[in-house]
Each structure stands twice: as structure tokens, then as C-alpha cells.
Design a protein around this motif. Sequence first.
Motif, PDB file in Angstrom:
ATOM      1  N   GLY A 164       0.958  -1.135  -0.116  1.00 28.38           N
ATOM      2  CA  GLY A 164      -0.087   0.120   0.123  1.00 28.38           C
ATOM      3  C   GLY A 164       0.787   1.316  -0.025  1.00 28.38           C
ATOM      4  O   GLY A 164       0.428   2.272  -0.364  1.00 28.38           O
ATOM      5  N   LEU A 165       2.138   1.338   0.289  1.00 29.64           N
ATOM      6  CA  LEU A 165       2.839   2.549   0.415  1.00 29.64           C
ATOM      7  C   LEU A 165       3.643   2.480  -0.920  1.00 29.64           C
ATOM      8  O   LEU A 165       3.663   3.557  -1.336  1.00 29.64           O
ATOM      9  N   LEU A 166       4.271   1.502  -1.349  1.00 27.07           N
ATOM     10  CA  LEU A 166       5.172   1.331  -2.463  1.00 27.07           C
ATOM     11  C   LEU A 166       4.222   0.604  -3.656  1.00 27.07           C
ATOM     12  O   LEU A 166       5.061   0.724  -4.668  1.00 27.07           O
ATOM     13  N   GLY A 167       3.330  -0.003  -3.206  1.00 25.83           N
ATOM     14  CA  GLY A 167       2.648  -0.556  -4.340  1.00 25.83           C
ATOM     15  C   GLY A 167       1.823  -1.469  -3.950  1.00 25.83           C
ATOM     16  O   GLY A 167       1.520  -1.628  -2.445  1.00 25.83           O
ATOM     17  N   ALA A 168       1.344  -2.548  -4.578  1.00 29.42           N
ATOM     18  CA  ALA A 168       0.196  -3.624  -4.091  1.00 29.42           C
ATOM     19  C   ALA A 168       0.926  -4.495  -3.064  1.00 29.42           C
ATOM     20  O   ALA A 168       0.303  -5.047  -2.240  1.00 29.42           O
ATOM     21  N   ASP A 169       2.440  -4.955  -3.413  1.00 30.64           N
ATOM     22  CA  ASP A 169       2.975  -6.033  -2.716  1.00 30.64           C
ATOM     23  C   ASP A 169       3.818  -5.211  -1.460  1.00 30.64           C
ATOM     24  O   ASP A 169       4.324  -4.122  -2.053  1.00 30.64           O
ATOM     25  N   ALA A 170       4.181  -5.974  -0.642  1.00 28.32           N
ATOM     26  CA  ALA A 170       5.161  -5.522   0.215  1.00 28.32           C
ATOM     27  C   ALA A 170       6.612  -5.627  -0.404  1.00 28.32           C
ATOM     28  O   ALA A 170       6.669  -6.542  -1.093  1.00 28.32           O
TER      29      ALA A 170
END
Length: 222
Positions: A164-170
Amino acid sequence: MFAARCCVACPLPKLLSRGASAFVLLAAGCTSVATLSTPQDPVSRMDQSAYGMRPRAGQGHWGERLLAEAAVVPAAWMRIDVDDASAGSQVADGSGFGGRLAVGNRDQSIGLLYQGIDFSGDLGDGSVHAALADFDVRVPVQEGGGWLTLVVGGGFGLARFDSGLLGADAVTEGAAQLRILFEFTPLRGLALGLGGGGMVYGHPGETEAYGSFALASMTITF
């Protein structure tokens, strides 16, 4: 008879006698001064004083200090670069906490630093957990030592971004941090710090995010 009277009237023997006496007294005085004990240098006395009262930084030997630090991040700001050029950069803010374990001498230490910050931003909510190999140096603010110390630290390591911060995945990125604090030492083994720092996340060739944070810390020295 003339020669005998000259010898009696001549003042040379008396002058020689007085000169010899003065020389003996002068020599005795010099000997007494040489044997007097000189007062201990103030710097040397302060070197032997309690931790936190030393006159200059960079003393001691490695391993004489073990540090455990707990920190609160009351406020943090981060600017995130997104892949979509039209969207530009996104801003997130948050708060968190951290901890540090280190070993060092009186004024430097090397250790491991953890920092976790919960962010809320335009791209969503999430946390950043960073683990860094960290180094710091302490410099007395007052000449001759004192209770107030400037601490400058920095480290390099890895940071884990929640989805959620840099994209859909951690994702996991490289991390670097620089911080500056003023520490107050009310007790020999306790220091309270207040300051802030900056951080950057990314990998070679690309910066994913960067920001700053405020910091309040408590350090216990063993």
C-alpha cells in the motif's frame, strides 16, 4: 711588613666568603623547589572524573560501554516516488518507535538500530520497518565537559515496506539514516535525548522514498 698589612686590609677574602654563602643558600633553595609536588593538571583530574564530565571527546577503549536505547518517533514525514510520472510524488506522515543496542568507548559506539514507523498517506496506510548497522559519536557541548552532549549518528541497512505504500505488494529496499540529538545526562548511566533526522530508501539508481522525523530517546549505559 707592607705585604702583611695589605693582606689584613684587603676585603677580597670577605667577599669570597659571602659569595660562597650566597651560592650555598641558592642551591639549597633550588633543591627544595625541585622536590615540591606539583598540583595535578585540571585536565588529568577531569579525565578521571565520572562519565559525562570529561573535557574532550574520543577517550577510553572499545568495549567499556554497553548501550541500550529506547526511542519514540512522535512525528515523521515521507515523500514517496511513484512509477506513474503523471501522479508525481505522494506524501505520508506518521509516528513510531525504535531501539538500539551498541558497544563502544566513552564517545563512540557501533551497534544495531531498529526503527518502525506507521504511515498514512495518499497511496494508503502502512508501516516501514528498518534495521540498520549504526554508528554514533558524542561531543561535549561545553568546554571542559558538562551534562549536555551533541550526538551525531548514521546507519545503513534494509527497510521493509508494507503493501500500500510503494505498491500493491510488500517490498524491501535499502535504507540510510542520519540523525542529530542533544543529550542531557542527569545520572552517570542515564541520558535523555531530543532531536531528529533524515532517511532515504531505495536501491542503486533509484530513490523510492525519503523523509525526516523527530526523535526523543532514553539511553542506559552499562
